[in-house]
Design a protein around this motif. Structure first.
Motif, PDB file in Angstrom:
ATOM      1  N   ASP A 422      13.311  -1.302  -4.263  1.00 58.69           N
ATOM      2  CA  ASP A 422      13.424  -2.738  -4.532  1.00 58.69           C
ATOM      3  C   ASP A 422      14.679  -3.014  -4.541  1.00 58.69           C
ATOM      4  OD1 ASP A 422      10.557  -2.876  -4.055  1.00 58.69           O
ATOM      5  OD2 ASP A 422      10.166  -2.904  -6.100  1.00 58.69           O
ATOM      6  N   ARG A 423      15.794  -2.397  -4.682  1.00 56.90           N
ATOM      7  CA  ARG A 423      17.085  -2.786  -4.520  1.00 56.90           C
ATOM      8  C   ARG A 423      17.742  -2.141  -3.084  1.00 56.90           C
ATOM      9  NH1 ARG A 423      16.435  -1.909 -10.400  1.00 56.90           N
ATOM     10  NH2 ARG A 423      17.205  -3.846 -11.322  1.00 56.90           N
ATOM     11  N   SER A 424      18.290  -1.126  -3.311  1.00 56.93           N
ATOM     12  CA  SER A 424      18.780  -0.453  -1.931  1.00 56.93           C
ATOM     13  C   SER A 424      17.751   0.017  -1.108  1.00 56.93           C
ATOM     14  CB  SER A 424      19.606   0.802  -2.248  1.00 56.93           C
ATOM     15  OG  SER A 424      19.091   1.645  -3.108  1.00 56.93           O
ATOM     16  N   VAL A 425      16.339   0.286  -1.605  1.00 56.06           N
ATOM     17  CA  VAL A 425      15.208   0.708  -0.743  1.00 56.06           C
ATOM     18  C   VAL A 425      14.234  -0.189  -0.911  1.00 56.06           C
ATOM     19  CG1 VAL A 425      13.684   2.465  -0.421  1.00 56.06           C
ATOM     20  CG2 VAL A 425      16.070   3.198  -0.740  1.00 56.06           C
ATOM     21  N   VAL A 426      13.612  -0.705  -0.100  1.00 59.53           N
ATOM     22  CA  VAL A 426      12.288  -1.683  -0.014  1.00 59.53           C
ATOM     23  C   VAL A 426      11.215  -0.835   0.817  1.00 59.53           C
ATOM     24  CG1 VAL A 426      11.338  -3.864   0.339  1.00 59.53           C
ATOM     25  CG2 VAL A 426      13.746  -3.742  -0.431  1.00 59.53           C
ATOM     26  N   ASN A 427      10.247  -0.926   0.131  1.00 58.71           N
ATOM     27  CA  ASN A 427       8.970  -0.208   0.708  1.00 58.71           C
ATOM     28  C   ASN A 427       7.816  -1.034   0.825  1.00 58.71           C
ATOM     29  OD1 ASN A 427       6.989   1.570   1.253  1.00 58.71           O
ATOM     30  ND2 ASN A 427       7.465   3.302   0.053  1.00 58.71           N
ATOM     31  N   PRO A 428       7.542  -1.694   1.781  1.00 64.53           N
ATOM     32  CA  PRO A 428       6.435  -2.539   2.224  1.00 64.53           C
ATOM     33  C   PRO A 428       5.113  -1.926   1.715  1.00 64.53           C
ATOM     34  CG  PRO A 428       7.996  -2.756   4.113  1.00 64.53           C
ATOM     35  CD  PRO A 428       8.378  -1.490   3.322  1.00 64.53           C
ATOM     36  N   ASP A 429       4.929  -0.800   1.891  1.00 61.71           N
ATOM     37  CA  ASP A 429       3.664  -0.219   1.425  1.00 61.71           C
ATOM     38  C   ASP A 429       3.503  -0.315  -0.057  1.00 61.71           C
ATOM     39  OD1 ASP A 429       2.825   0.070   4.059  1.00 61.71           O
ATOM     40  OD2 ASP A 429       3.556   2.103   4.382  1.00 61.71           O
ATOM     41  N   GLN A 430       4.330   0.036  -0.579  1.00 67.81           N
ATOM     42  CA  GLN A 430       4.394   0.045  -2.192  1.00 67.81           C
ATOM     43  C   GLN A 430       4.311  -1.524  -2.680  1.00 67.81           C
ATOM     44  OE1 GLN A 430       4.578   1.907  -4.826  1.00 67.81           O
ATOM     45  NE2 GLN A 430       5.195   0.011  -6.389  1.00 67.81           N
ATOM     46  N   ILE A 431       4.826  -2.586  -1.995  1.00 66.20           N
ATOM     47  CA  ILE A 431       4.550  -3.736  -2.323  1.00 66.20           C
ATOM     48  C   ILE A 431       3.119  -4.231  -2.030  1.00 66.20           C
ATOM     49  CG2 ILE A 431       5.015  -6.292  -1.973  1.00 66.20           C
ATOM     50  CD1 ILE A 431       8.152  -5.155  -1.040  1.00 66.20           C
ATOM     51  N   ARG A 432       2.560  -3.825  -1.087  1.00 70.87           N
ATOM     52  CA  ARG A 432       1.233  -3.788  -0.631  1.00 70.87           C
ATOM     53  C   ARG A 432       0.356  -3.347  -1.617  1.00 70.87           C
ATOM     54  NH1 ARG A 432      -1.455  -5.461   3.674  1.00 70.87           N
ATOM     55  NH2 ARG A 432       0.253  -5.337   5.081  1.00 70.87           N
ATOM     56  N   THR A 433       0.485  -2.109  -2.087  1.00 71.98           N
ATOM     57  CA  THR A 433      -0.242  -1.522  -2.956  1.00 71.98           C
ATOM     58  C   THR A 433      -0.375  -2.337  -4.375  1.00 71.98           C
ATOM     59  OG1 THR A 433       0.213   0.663  -2.120  1.00 71.98           O
ATOM     60  CG2 THR A 433      -0.643   0.714  -4.305  1.00 71.98           C
ATOM     61  N   VAL A 434       0.865  -2.775  -4.739  1.00 74.19           N
ATOM     62  CA  VAL A 434       0.631  -3.609  -6.078  1.00 74.19           C
ATOM     63  C   VAL A 434       0.109  -4.816  -5.924  1.00 74.19           C
ATOM     64  CG1 VAL A 434       2.257  -4.663  -7.769  1.00 74.19           C
ATOM     65  CG2 VAL A 434       2.896  -2.461  -6.932  1.00 74.19           C
ATOM     66  N   LEU A 435       0.305  -5.672  -4.971  1.00 78.58           N
ATOM     67  CA  LEU A 435      -0.289  -6.850  -4.573  1.00 78.58           C
ATOM     68  C   LEU A 435      -1.676  -6.980  -4.523  1.00 78.58           C
ATOM     69  CD1 LEU A 435       2.388  -8.837  -2.476  1.00 78.58           C
ATOM     70  CD2 LEU A 435       1.608  -9.105  -4.888  1.00 78.58           C
ATOM     71  N   GLU A 436      -2.144  -5.775  -3.655  1.00 81.69           N
ATOM     72  CA  GLU A 436      -3.601  -5.529  -3.586  1.00 81.69           C
ATOM     73  C   GLU A 436      -4.175  -5.337  -5.083  1.00 81.69           C
ATOM     74  OE1 GLU A 436      -4.035  -2.409  -0.923  1.00 81.69           O
ATOM     75  OE2 GLU A 436      -3.902  -3.743   0.814  1.00 81.69           O
ATOM     76  N   ALA A 437      -3.636  -4.464  -5.909  1.00 78.85           N
ATOM     77  CA  ALA A 437      -4.243  -4.239  -7.131  1.00 78.85           C
ATOM     78  C   ALA A 437      -4.332  -5.580  -7.932  1.00 78.85           C
ATOM     79  CB  ALA A 437      -3.493  -3.013  -7.658  1.00 78.85           C
ATOM     80  N   TYR A 438      -3.193  -6.414  -7.755  1.00 77.87           N
ATOM     81  CA  TYR A 438      -3.214  -7.653  -8.687  1.00 77.87           C
ATOM     82  C   TYR A 438      -4.366  -8.391  -8.043  1.00 77.87           C
ATOM     83  CZ  TYR A 438      -1.977 -12.162  -9.858  1.00 77.87           C
ATOM     84  OH  TYR A 438      -2.131 -13.437 -10.539  1.00 77.87           O
ATOM     85  N   ARG A 439      -4.294  -8.749  -6.845  1.00 72.37           N
ATOM     86  CA  ARG A 439      -5.390  -9.437  -6.155  1.00 72.37           C
ATOM     87  C   ARG A 439      -6.950  -9.088  -6.676  1.00 72.37           C
ATOM     88  NH1 ARG A 439      -6.603  -8.012  -0.379  1.00 72.37           N
ATOM     89  NH2 ARG A 439      -7.447  -6.282  -1.065  1.00 72.37           N
ATOM     90  N   ASP A 440      -7.233  -7.816  -6.437  1.00 74.80           N
ATOM     91  CA  ASP A 440      -8.639  -7.228  -6.838  1.00 74.80           C
ATOM     92  C   ASP A 440      -8.694  -7.286  -8.384  1.00 74.80           C
ATOM     93  OD1 ASP A 440      -8.710  -6.933  -4.162  1.00 74.80           O
ATOM     94  OD2 ASP A 440      -8.253  -4.400  -4.460  1.00 74.80           O
ATOM     95  N   SER A 441      -7.849  -7.589  -9.206  1.00 79.98           N
ATOM     96  CA  SER A 441      -8.065  -7.720 -10.565  1.00 79.98           C
ATOM     97  C   SER A 441      -8.469  -9.212 -11.305  1.00 79.98           C
ATOM     98  CB  SER A 441      -6.861  -7.118 -11.442  1.00 79.98           C
ATOM     99  OG  SER A 441      -5.880  -7.951 -10.956  1.00 79.98           O
ATOM    100  N   ILE A 442      -7.941 -10.080 -10.162  1.00 82.40           N
ATOM    101  CA  ILE A 442      -7.973 -11.498 -10.551  1.00 82.40           C
ATOM    102  C   ILE A 442      -9.078 -12.104 -11.341  1.00 82.40           C
ATOM    103  CG2 ILE A 442      -7.755 -13.962 -10.122  1.00 82.40           C
ATOM    104  CD1 ILE A 442      -5.367 -12.867  -8.185  1.00 82.40           C
ATOM    105  N   TYR A 443     -10.293 -11.838 -10.472  1.00 82.38           N
ATOM    106  CA  TYR A 443     -11.542 -12.240 -11.052  1.00 82.38           C
ATOM    107  C   TYR A 443     -12.288 -11.035 -11.578  1.00 82.38           C
ATOM    108  CZ  TYR A 443     -10.122 -16.721  -8.782  1.00 82.38           C
ATOM    109  OH  TYR A 443      -9.735 -17.938  -8.705  1.00 82.38           O
ATOM    110  N   SER A 444     -11.948  -9.921 -11.506  1.00 79.82           N
ATOM    111  CA  SER A 444     -12.853  -8.932 -12.262  1.00 79.82           C
ATOM    112  C   SER A 444     -12.300  -8.288 -13.525  1.00 79.82           C
ATOM    113  CB  SER A 444     -12.547  -7.410 -11.130  1.00 79.82           C
ATOM    114  OG  SER A 444     -11.368  -7.105 -11.045  1.00 79.82           O
ATOM    115  N   GLU A 445     -10.998  -8.242 -13.723  1.00 78.63           N
ATOM    116  CA  GLU A 445     -10.535  -7.983 -14.953  1.00 78.63           C
ATOM    117  C   GLU A 445      -9.813  -9.085 -15.782  1.00 78.63           C
ATOM    118  OE1 GLU A 445      -8.927  -3.993 -14.950  1.00 78.63           O
ATOM    119  OE2 GLU A 445      -9.277  -3.686 -13.036  1.00 78.63           O
TER     120      GLU A 445
END
Length: 507
Positions: A422-445
């Motif tokens: 996320d500084r010299s290297v940005v991996n969109p798939d990595q960002i997606r993985t984190v955001l999906e995990a956050y989205r799925d946890s909002i109303y479940s955990e």
């Protein structure tokens, strides 16, 4: 309430409004602008109030009940007190207290005994310490500082200002205020800056920000600050500027990074079209290098050491040590106030462990300033151990200086660490993985007791490493959350980027 008590209550209020601390003779504390009630005068005759600046009596106030017309008999009594001071306190003039006031709660009269032919003049309000010094033609480094009204200030801010000014009067030039995030450090800085500019000989203030993208927010808060004598905004009283070109250094309040200050001090140019975000990213990258290089100031410096009288260092746990310390040390004529929520050993040492306030995160939670924290950690293989880009993978390369994007295929496998992610290297798939995990946890955990409503999820702040990283997060967040909205489209303002380069960085 007796008539005398009723009048005294009104007179006390007049004195407090003018900036005087009202105390009894037993409570007298040297070094503050104070009105001592019933101060003992020569021959056991007491004046009703004796006013002190710098431990020297500057005025007598004779108080009477409201129906008293404050005639000649009261005038003679007050002037007698002024002409017969005692030996236990200092005087501005030999054998004389120069100013006399007569008050009954409704009327207020004043006479300057330094002018032999002067008459009593009716006033609409009591004179302040600053005004009294002007009337007698004297100056004081800190004596004109009025009583600080605690109304409108958080208790931690009030304590910090009072302790900081007490520290200045004691000759301590460095002070550290430790205040939890969200408790109003910049507002405190505005308060301190105004009081020193308005009531002391200080002529210029420097506010050092950690990053350029904080400078505009600081400039806005300084400009709109209106806790002043006439409730005017500070921008109408003082020239407030971010340091973006050489002439900005002449402002009354200068807001700058230490890197730009170094440039002006040493005569280096500040690029007129400099990108603040790109500069911040460059500075961050340099700080993260294992480099012990210390900047050298040279001999041809463009500012004198006493150019600033007050320097406020925001986020003082960073930037001012090591490489850049010589820049701050050069301005030896200035008092320095450090602000931080997370002090480091270096900060304690630099400020000589002179802590004027310590308001912790736990204190702020108890006071309702902040909410209790809860950690919900999302770990991935890449965030923990880094990742790799396989050979012949299509990648894009963004130039922060020009904004140009080049596309190409990698020739060989490229490995990167979690530190470069996320500084010299940005991996969109990595960002997606984190955001999906956050989205799925909002109303479940995270908030299982809340009714699911994606229009009103809890406000979420995502901290990006730089502007490009922020842009990538916004794009991926829209894609990730689109899956839970009807027709696969997120509302217009559901995800917003708030950085220096966005249209509304103050949003």
């Amino acid at each position: 309430m007796l008539p005398e008590e009723k009048a005294r209550g009104k007179i006390d209020k007049q004195l407090r409004n003018a900036g005087w601390d009202i105390i009894s003779r037993d409570e007298y504390v040297p070094g503050i602008a104070s009105a001592v009630k019933e101060a003992l005068m020569l021959g056991n005759t007491e004046s009703d109030y004796l006013l002190f600046i710098d431990d020297k009596a500057i005025a007598v106030v004779e108080a009477k009940r409201e129906e008293n017309p404050l005639g000649e008999d009261v005038q003679q009594q007050a002037e007698y007190y002024a002409a017969h001071p005692q030996a236990w306190y200092g005087l501005w003039f030999p054998d004389q207290i120069p100013l006399v006031y007569l008050a009954n709660g409704n009327k207020l009269y004043f006479k300057n005994l330094l002018k032999p032919d002067s008459e009593y003049v009716e006033l609409s309000q009591m004179h302040s310490p600053k005004k009294m010094l002007q009337l007698i033609g004297r100056v004081s480094e800190f004596g004109a500082l009025p009583r600080l009204d605690p109304r409108g200030l958080r208790a931690c801010q009030y304590r910090a200002v009072v302790a900081f000014e007490k520290s200045l009067k004691a000759g301590k030039k460095k002070s550290l205020a430790i205040l939890a995030t969200g408790s109003g450090k910049t507002y405190l800085a505005c308060q301190v800056s105004y009081r020193l500019l308005n009531y002391t000989p200080a002529k210029r203030v420097l506010f050092l920000v950690d990053r350029n993208n904080l400078a505009r927010q600081t400039e806005s808060e300084y400009s709109t600050y209106n806790r002043t004598e006439g409730h005017q905004e500070m921008s109408s009283l003082y020239d407030i500027r971010r340091l973006r070109q050489d002439k900005d250094i002449k402002a009354d309040i200068v807001i700058s990074t230490i890197q730009k200050l170094f440039a002006v001090l040493t005569g280096r140019p500040i690029p007129a079209d400099s990108d603040d975000d790109a500069e911040d990213e460059k500075n961050t990258a340099e700080e993260e290098k294992d480099d012990d290089t210390v900047v050298q100031l040279g001999d041809d410096l463009k500012l004198p050491p006493d150019y600033f009288q007050l320097i406020i260092v925001d986020e003082c746990h960073r930037s001012i040590y090591g490489k850049w310390r010589k820049v701050l040390d050069y301005f030896s004529g200035a008092c320095v106030l450090g602000l931080t929520a997370t002090p480091t050993p270096e900060a304690y040492t630099f400020f000589n462990n002179n802590i004027v306030e310590q308001y912790t995160y736990e204190d702020s939670v108890v006071d309702g300033v902040n909410v209790p924290s809860r950690v919900y950690r999302i770990k991935t293989e890449i965030t923990e151990h880094g990742g790799k880009i396989l050979a012949h993978t299509p990648v894009s390369e963004l130039s922060h200086r020009t904004g140009k994007v080049d596309f190409f295929l990698t020739n060989s496998r490229v490995e990167y660490t979690s530190q470069t992610l996320d500084r010299s290297v940005v991996n969109p798939d990595q960002i997606r993985t984190v955001l999906e995990a956050y989205r799925d946890s909002i109303y479940s955990e995270l908030y299982p007791d809340r009714e699911e409503n994606w229009e009103y999820i809890p406000k979420t702040l995502i901290f990006a490493k730089n502007d490009n990283h922020a842009t990538q997060i916004v794009e991926v967040a829209r894609q990730v959350f689109a899956e839970v909205f009807k027709d696969g489209v997120v509302p217009e303002h559901f995800v917003q980027k708030i950085t220096y380069t966005s249209e509304d960085s103050n949003g």
